[in-house]
Structure formats: C-alpha cells, structure tokens
Design a protein around this motif. Structure first.
Motif, mmCIF file in Angstrom:
data_model
loop_
_atom_site.group_PDB
_atom_site.id
_atom_site.type_symbol
_atom_site.label_atom_id
_atom_site.label_comp_id
_atom_site.label_asym_id
_atom_site.label_seq_id
_atom_site.Cartn_x
_atom_site.Cartn_y
_atom_site.Cartn_z
ATOM 1 N N SER A 195 0.830 -1.202 0.000
ATOM 2 C CA SER A 195 0.000 0.000 0.000
ATOM 3 C C SER A 195 0.866 1.255 0.000
ATOM 4 N N HIS B 16 3.918 1.476 -1.151
ATOM 5 C CA HIS B 16 4.567 1.573 -2.470
ATOM 6 C C HIS B 16 3.588 2.131 -3.500
ATOM 7 N N ALA B 17 2.341 1.731 -3.426
ATOM 8 C CA ALA B 17 1.331 2.244 -4.350
ATOM 9 C C ALA B 17 1.118 3.737 -4.126
ATOM 10 N N ASP B 18 1.044 4.160 -2.860
ATOM 11 C CA ASP B 18 0.902 5.587 -2.550
ATOM 12 C C ASP B 18 2.091 6.377 -3.080
ATOM 13 N N LEU B 19 3.285 5.838 -2.909
ATOM 14 C CA LEU B 19 4.492 6.504 -3.382
ATOM 15 C C LEU B 19 4.484 6.623 -4.902
ATOM 16 N N ALA B 20 4.086 5.569 -5.577
ATOM 17 C CA ALA B 20 4.033 5.597 -7.044
ATOM 18 C C ALA B 20 3.026 6.637 -7.530
ATOM 19 N N MET B 21 1.889 6.715 -6.866
ATOM 20 C CA MET B 21 0.878 7.711 -7.260
ATOM 21 C C MET B 21 1.389 9.125 -7.000
ATOM 22 N N ARG C 160 4.533 10.102 -6.981
ATOM 23 C CA ARG C 160 5.559 10.391 -7.993
ATOM 24 C C ARG C 160 4.915 10.759 -9.334
ATOM 25 N N GLU C 161 3.862 10.057 -9.699
ATOM 26 C CA GLU C 161 3.154 10.350 -10.955
ATOM 27 C C GLU C 161 2.532 11.741 -10.901
ATOM 28 N N GLU C 162 1.977 12.078 -9.753
ATOM 29 C CA GLU C 162 1.375 13.405 -9.601
ATOM 30 C C GLU C 162 2.450 14.490 -9.688
ATOM 31 N N LYS D 192 5.219 14.290 -11.331
ATOM 32 C CA LYS D 192 5.619 14.327 -12.737
ATOM 33 C C LYS D 192 4.641 15.183 -13.547
#
Length: 82
Positions: free
Chosen positions: A58, A60-65, A67-69, A71
């Motif tokens: 969870s 890692h998913a929050d971190l990925a989201m 990072r995408e935001e 970007k």
C-alpha cells in the motif's frame, strides 16, 4: 471497558453504569474498580494504531501515485509562461 480499550476510572464506570459516582466509591464496589484500574495500568501497552498500519504494498502504491502526480505537476509547471 477493558476489552474495548476504554480508560477505566471511577467517573467512567459511573457514566457507563448510569449511576452516581458515590455508588462506585462505596465499599464493596470501590475495590473492584480499583482492581480494574490496576489491571489496566499493568496491561502491556499496545498501540491503538497497531491494527491500522499500512502494508508495504500500500505504501509503495501511494508513493508511485505521488511520484506520478509530481511528474504531471512538473510538466504543467514547465508549460506555464515565464
């Protein structure tokens, strides 16, 4: 109250039982209340948030989201006029 992790005090027990605090201080009742308070004080401390910890997946998913935001925000920022 012990099972629900509620703080035990004479006032709390009187409120829960809907009786006067005089009653919970009465001889014969007072000893039981004091024993419950002592049991709660001696119980191992467990965090209320212990059952609410996020799983690594969870996080890692929050971190990925995030990072995408970031970007997307950088792209938007770079497109703004100076």
């Amino acid at each position: 109250m012990l099972d629900n992790s509620e703080s035990i005090s004479f006032a709390a027990i009187a409120r829960a039982a809907r009786v006067s605090t005089c009653l919970v201080h009465a001889e014969g009742v007072r000893e039981h209340v004091q024993a419950a308070i002592q049991r709660q004080e001696q119980a191992p401390v467990t965090s209320a948030a212990q059952g609410r910890r996020a799983a690594p997946a969870s996080l890692h998913a929050d971190l990925a989201m995030a990072r995408e935001e970031f970007k997307e925000l950088r792209t938007e920022r770079d497109g703004l006029p100076p």
